[in-house]
Each structure stands twice: as C-alpha cells, then as structure tokens.
Design a protein around this motif. Structure first.
Motif, PDB file in Angstrom:
ATOM      1  N   LEU A 261      -6.959  -5.142   6.622  1.00  0.00           N
ATOM      2  CA  LEU A 261      -6.708  -3.665   6.710  1.00  0.00           C
ATOM      3  C   LEU A 261      -6.103  -2.674   8.144  1.00  0.00           C
ATOM      4  CD1 LEU A 261      -9.693  -2.444   4.095  1.00  0.00           C
ATOM      5  CD2 LEU A 261      -7.444  -3.694   3.733  1.00  0.00           C
TER       6      LEU A 261
ATOM      7  N   CYS B 103       0.685  -0.641  -0.032  1.00  0.00           N
ATOM      8  CA  CYS B 103       0.442   0.461   0.361  1.00  0.00           C
ATOM      9  C   CYS B 103       1.108   1.196  -0.156  1.00  0.00           C
ATOM     10  CB  CYS B 103      -0.956  -0.114   1.588  1.00  0.00           C
ATOM     11  SG  CYS B 103      -1.909  -1.265   1.435  1.00  0.00           S
TER      12      CYS B 103
ATOM     13  N   ILE C 196      -7.730   2.368  -2.107  1.00  0.00           N
ATOM     14  CA  ILE C 196      -9.062   2.133  -1.363  1.00  0.00           C
ATOM     15  C   ILE C 196      -8.911   3.622  -0.419  1.00  0.00           C
ATOM     16  CG2 ILE C 196      -8.550   0.904   1.344  1.00  0.00           C
ATOM     17  CD1 ILE C 196      -6.143  -0.541   0.860  1.00  0.00           C
TER      18      ILE C 196
END
Length: 375
Positions: free
Chosen positions: A74, A50, A105
């Motif tokens: 997450l 990420c 996201i």
C-alpha cells in the motif's frame, strides 16, 4: 518494519460481500498478502488498481509469490486521501488477463500528518527526518561503544606507561646529593659474566682492566703521532705488551687507558717486570745505532725501576743492561741487535709506586720520523 494483512479473493464471484482492508493515510509500511482461489494456471504478473475518493487513480505492480498467492504494498499515493479506495487485482499469464471483483481499502485520517503538515510531501519529509534521527541515534550508540573500547585501550596503554616508567626509575641510580644528570641504568652495573658491581663506573673500569687482548700498536701509533706533532724530536716508547693489567711474581702493573702512567704494587717473590718493548732481533722505532738517547722517567713511590737491555748482534745472551734514574743518557752501540724496555721490581722488594712521563729524546727531524713510520 511492515504490517502485513491477509486478503482472500475468490475470482469466481461466489460471495457478494465486498472485502475491506483498513489503512492510515500516507503510510508506506503496509503490505497485503492475497490468497487466491478460483484460478488455474501460471501467474506471470500482478497489478493493483485503486480509485481514490476524489476519482484519482493508481495502477501499481505487485509481486507473484506463487500461482495461489500474490503480494502488493500500500503506497502513500494509494493512501493519500481519507475515505474508501475502490480496488481490483489484475492477474496476467502472458496471454490472458483476469481481474478480481471489487475490494476496498478504508483509509483513516492520519492525525499526526494533519496536525501541522498540510501536504503529503511535507509529511514524507518529516518521516525521512525521523528516519535520519533514528539512524543518527543508532550511529551515536555505535560511536559510544567504539569510544568506550578506545578508552579501554588508552587506559591499558597508560597503565603500561606507568609500569615502564616505574621500571626505568627502578633501573636508575642517582647518587646522594646528585641530580638526574647523574642517573645510570642498572644494566650497566651487570658485567658480561653476571657479576653485579656497585656502580656503572666500577663495572666499566673493572671489565676494561680484565680485557686480555689489546691492539697496543694502534694505540701507540695514535698516541705517538699526537705527541710527535706537539713535541718534535721526542719518542714515546712503543707499547707492544697485550694487557692493561699484568700481574707477575706477586707484583701488579696497572696502566691507565692511554698507557702514559702505571701504578705498581705488591711484593716481588722473584724479579717481577712488565715489558714496554721486547724484541731480541730488532731495535724499536727511531732508534739508531751510535746515536745518544736520553731516557726520562718520573717515579712517585718506591721499589720500581726502568731497565733498558740491549742485545749485541751475534749473541742473544750478551747485553748491555741499564738501570734508568730520573734522567739517563745512553749511546746505542753500533753492534746493537735487539732491545727490551721494562719496568722492574727486584726480587724481595715491595713496590708501591706510580710511574709516568716515560719518553726518549731523539735528534731526528719530523720529516725523518715520518719516513720511519711510513716505511
């Protein structure tokens, strides 16, 4: 509690559409199940990469469910910044690495966290505190349940105490005008044969009076030793009969527990007697042939006499028989062989008397008396 999203990823890049997941800042209860297509072979490991809006990066392990499905969570670090987080999924089989095309996201602002808490650490502290509150409330609820159960047991115990207290109170009898010191348990009033007496005292007296066998010699010896210490030179008759209570030819002889007095009542259908000593071939303790003995007796009432019978050696039928009044002296014959001492009511006589203070004087010293007993 978790919120699980499903993401479909095609590793062949057929579609140009970038798939988007939605999340809220700082949450740690969200997970993503990724359904894979465009891959073959075994998957041994999966990681999620990420890049946050600030450029900060995270690289986190996921979980392989099977060769067509993986799972990752997450984390608060992934969701620390509001905005779009660019992400890729990396699959490994031990020799090769395959990376997915971009998905993103979309992280929404956590208004609860930003309302009064400025850092993620403080927010996490709040979350932990709220978890502790929830756990505390659960513990309190459990404790309340346990306390309720304990209270039920206490109530039951108190009820049992009340029942037992009532039973004990019912079992006790307090005479009119008496106090609790006079109370007696009902069970004492029940005799060994089931007979119920009016009072515990009556039960004890009646049952003692009906005892059939007693070790009278030991009773006599203890009485005699005590009497001897206080009255040197006197003799208490040896009580060798076996009953507190004797009924003979219509007359009842009732002795007190110390054998020091006797109540006599009834009409004699024939000569009625109660032996205090009886032995046809031996003289009682402390009797010496040729010595004078003084018998003393106290009789209140009528119909009863103390008799002394002395058997002559060589004959069981030849006897000297003496009727004792209040104070009678007897010289024991040299040929005396055996003796009886008895309370007697003559045939046809009516007896209603109490006899007490029966004893015989002796000129022997305490030392001689002790020698006689020891021998």
């Amino acid at each position: 509690m978790e919120s699980i999203k499903v993401l479909n990823l095609d590793f062949r890049g057929i579609s140009n559409i970038v798939q988007t997941l939605k999340a809220v800042q700082y949450d740690d209860g969200r997970a993503v199940r990724v359904m894979l297509s465009g891959t073959e072979g075994n998957i041994s490991k999966v990681r999620i990469y990420c890049q946050k809006p600030s450029g900060m990066e995270t690289y986190t392990d996921g979980t392989v469910v099977n060769d067509y499905c993986v799972l990752f969570g997450l984390t608060p670090q992934m969701l620390a910044e509001e905005g779009v987080v660019k992400s890729q999924l990396q699959l490994m089989d031990g020799e090769h690495v395959v990376t997915s095309f971009d998905f993103q996201i979309q992280v929404s602002k956590n208004r609860i966290a930003s309302s009064s808490i400025t850092s993620s650490n403080e927010y996490q502290a709040l979350v932990e505190a709220m978890k502790n509150v929830d756990k505390t409330e659960a513990d309190i609820s459990q404790n309340r349940s346990e306390i309720s159960k304990i209270k039920e047991r206490v109530d039951t115990a108190e009820q049992n105490i009340d029942v037992h207290t009532a039973q004990i109170a019912e079992m006790q009898k307090i005479p009119e005008g008496g106090t609790t010191a006079d109370a007696a348990l009902n069970d004492i009033k029940i005799g060994y044969d089931g007979t119920e007496y009016q009072t515990p005292g009556e039960a004890v007296r009646e049952q003692i009076s009906s005892i059939s066998e007693l070790n009278c010699y030991n009773v006599f010896k203890s009485i005699f030793n005590a009497f001897r210490e206080e009255n040197p030179g006197h003799y208490v008759p040896q009580l060798n009969f076996k009953k507190y209570k004797r009924t003979h030819n219509g007359v009842t002889f009732m002795w007190n527990i110390n054998f020091t007095s006797c109540e006599i009542s009834g009409i004699a259908t024939d000569d009625a007697f109660c032996n205090m000593y009886y032995n046809q071939s031996e003289l009682p303790l402390l009797f010496e042939r040729g010595k004078e003995k003084e018998f003393k007796i106290n009789i209140t009432g009528s119909g009863v006499y103390l008799y002394i019978g002395i058997n002559i050696k060589g004959s069981t039928s030849s006897k000297y028989v003496y009727k004792i009044t209040e104070n009678t002296k007897i010289i024991i014959p040299e040929d005396a062989y055996g003796m009886y001492i008895r309370l007697k009511v003559d045939a046809g006589e009516s007896a209603d008397a109490n006899v007490s203070n029966i004893y015989i004087s002796s000129t022997m010293t305490n030392e001689n008396i002790a020698d006689k007993i020891n021998n």
